[in-house]
Design a protein around this motif. Structure first.
Motif, short mmCIF file in Angstrom:
data_model
loop_
_atom_site.label_atom_id
_atom_site.label_comp_id
_atom_site.label_asym_id
_atom_site.label_seq_id
_atom_site.Cartn_x
_atom_site.Cartn_y
_atom_site.Cartn_z
N PRO A 2 -10.15 4.56 -4.43
CA PRO A 2 -9.92 5.66 -3.49
C PRO A 2 -11.22 6.43 -3.22
CG PRO A 2 -8.36 5.73 -5.31
CD PRO A 2 -9.39 4.71 -5.65
N VAL A 3 -11.49 6.72 -1.95
CA VAL A 3 -12.70 7.45 -1.55
C VAL A 3 -12.27 8.52 -0.55
CG1 VAL A 3 -14.97 7.29 -0.48
CG2 VAL A 3 -14.09 5.37 -1.80
N PHE A 4 -12.78 9.75 -0.73
CA PHE A 4 -12.50 10.83 0.21
C PHE A 4 -13.82 11.40 0.70
CE2 PHE A 4 -11.40 14.95 1.81
CZ PHE A 4 -10.19 14.72 2.43
N PHE A 5 -13.93 11.61 2.00
CA PHE A 5 -15.14 12.17 2.60
C PHE A 5 -14.89 13.60 3.04
CE2 PHE A 5 -15.64 7.63 3.08
CZ PHE A 5 -16.98 7.43 2.80
N ILE A 60 -8.23 1.01 -8.72
CA ILE A 60 -6.81 0.75 -8.93
C ILE A 60 -6.65 -0.76 -9.14
CG2 ILE A 60 -4.52 0.84 -7.89
CD1 ILE A 60 -5.55 3.21 -6.21
N SER A 61 -6.10 -1.12 -10.27
CA SER A 61 -5.90 -2.53 -10.58
C SER A 61 -4.62 -3.02 -9.90
CB SER A 61 -5.81 -2.72 -12.09
OG SER A 61 -5.60 -4.07 -12.38
N VAL A 62 -4.78 -3.97 -8.99
CA VAL A 62 -3.63 -4.53 -8.27
C VAL A 62 -3.55 -6.02 -8.61
CG1 VAL A 62 -2.62 -4.94 -5.99
CG2 VAL A 62 -3.98 -2.88 -6.40
N PRO A 63 -2.42 -6.45 -9.15
CA PRO A 63 -2.30 -7.87 -9.51
C PRO A 63 -2.24 -8.77 -8.29
CG PRO A 63 -0.19 -6.78 -9.79
CD PRO A 63 -1.19 -5.71 -9.43
N ASN A 64 -2.75 -9.99 -8.45
CA ASN A 64 -2.68 -10.97 -7.38
C ASN A 64 -1.32 -11.65 -7.43
OD1 ASN A 64 -2.96 -13.01 -5.56
ND2 ASN A 64 -4.84 -13.84 -6.41
N GLY A 66 -0.25 -13.66 -4.95
CA GLY A 66 -0.24 -14.83 -4.07
C GLY A 66 0.52 -14.51 -2.79
N SER A 67 1.39 -15.42 -2.40
CA SER A 67 2.17 -15.21 -1.17
C SER A 67 3.53 -14.58 -1.45
CB SER A 67 2.36 -16.54 -0.44
OG SER A 67 3.06 -17.44 -1.27
N ASN A 68 3.79 -14.23 -2.72
CA ASN A 68 5.07 -13.62 -3.10
C ASN A 68 4.95 -12.11 -3.22
OD1 ASN A 68 6.18 -16.19 -3.32
ND2 ASN A 68 5.43 -16.40 -5.41
N ILE A 69 4.41 -11.46 -2.20
CA ILE A 69 4.20 -10.02 -2.25
C ILE A 69 5.51 -9.32 -1.89
CG2 ILE A 69 2.91 -8.10 -1.25
CD1 ILE A 69 0.73 -10.17 -0.57
N SER A 70 5.96 -8.44 -2.77
CA SER A 70 7.22 -7.72 -2.52
C SER A 70 6.94 -6.37 -1.88
CB SER A 70 7.99 -7.53 -3.83
OG SER A 70 7.31 -6.63 -4.67
N ASN A 71 7.88 -5.92 -1.06
CA ASN A 71 7.75 -4.60 -0.45
C ASN A 71 7.71 -3.49 -1.49
OD1 ASN A 71 7.63 -5.55 2.16
ND2 ASN A 71 9.84 -5.44 2.46
N GLU A 72 8.42 -3.69 -2.59
CA GLU A 72 8.45 -2.69 -3.65
C GLU A 72 7.05 -2.51 -4.25
OE1 GLU A 72 10.62 -5.38 -3.65
OE2 GLU A 72 12.30 -4.24 -2.81
N ASN A 73 6.34 -3.60 -4.47
CA ASN A 73 4.98 -3.50 -5.02
C ASN A 73 4.01 -2.89 -4.01
OD1 ASN A 73 5.45 -4.27 -7.62
ND2 ASN A 73 4.77 -6.38 -7.35
N VAL A 74 4.17 -3.24 -2.73
CA VAL A 74 3.32 -2.62 -1.71
C VAL A 74 3.53 -1.11 -1.73
CG1 VAL A 74 2.91 -2.40 0.78
CG2 VAL A 74 3.22 -4.67 -0.25
N ASP A 75 4.79 -0.67 -1.76
CA ASP A 75 5.10 0.76 -1.80
C ASP A 75 4.56 1.41 -3.07
OD1 ASP A 75 6.38 0.55 0.63
OD2 ASP A 75 8.40 0.42 -0.25
N HIS A 78 0.69 1.59 -2.83
CA HIS A 78 0.35 2.55 -1.77
C HIS A 78 0.52 3.97 -2.28
CE1 HIS A 78 1.17 4.92 1.95
NE2 HIS A 78 0.06 4.31 2.30
N LYS A 79 1.60 4.24 -3.00
CA LYS A 79 1.83 5.57 -3.57
C LYS A 79 0.74 5.92 -4.59
CE LYS A 79 5.28 8.40 -5.98
NZ LYS A 79 4.31 9.43 -6.11
N ILE A 80 0.35 4.97 -5.41
CA ILE A 80 -0.73 5.21 -6.38
C ILE A 80 -2.02 5.57 -5.65
CG2 ILE A 80 -2.23 4.09 -8.10
CD1 ILE A 80 0.28 2.47 -8.96
N TYR A 81 -2.33 4.86 -4.56
CA TYR A 81 -3.54 5.13 -3.79
C TYR A 81 -3.50 6.52 -3.15
CZ TYR A 81 -7.17 4.70 -0.27
OH TYR A 81 -8.27 4.93 0.50
N ILE A 82 -2.39 6.84 -2.50
CA ILE A 82 -2.26 8.15 -1.85
C ILE A 82 -2.32 9.27 -2.88
CG2 ILE A 82 -0.70 9.64 -0.52
CD1 ILE A 82 -2.08 7.44 1.13
#
Length: 106
Positions: A2-5, A60-64, A66-75, A78-82
């Motif tokens: 995360p970077v803030f200017f 932020i450590s985000v696991p790989n 592959g192509s099995n990305i779930s919406n729950e993990n994206v959310d 994303h919440k951790i980043y915000i």
């Protein structure tokens, strides 16, 4: 990471045209025209000189997954980043002269 200017808000000015014709056009296209200008009032040109300060958070450590990305993990990540961005802003805002401001992420 995360970077803030800080101090980016003075880099450009803006102009919102007014009038019945503009209102009619804006309603037709669904957005209000907004024109940005920089140094010497050049549209979309060189930004005004500003001392910009970047603050960096922890990676932020985000696991790989592959192509099995779930919406729950994206959310989740994303919440951790915000949340990390908000923490960065709150930690540095007084030192940067933003003490009375509130960060609003839309």
């Amino acid at each position: 990471v995360p970077v803030f200017f800080f101090h980016m808000d003075g880099s450009y000015g803006y102009f919102v045209p007014k009038g019945r014709l503009v209102t009619k056009f804006a309603r037709k296209i669904g957005i209000l025209p907004l024109f940005f200008y920089g140094r010497w009032k050049i549209p979309f040109g060189i930004p005004n000189p500003q001392k910009i300060h970047a603050v960096f958070g922890q990676p932020i450590s985000v696991p790989n997954e592959g192509s099995n990305i779930s919406n729950e993990n994206v959310d989740k990540y994303h919440k951790i980043y915000i949340d990390s961005l908000v923490q960065l802003f709150e930690r540095h805002k007084v030192k940067e002269g933003y003490g009375s401001r509130t960060l609003k992420i839309m």
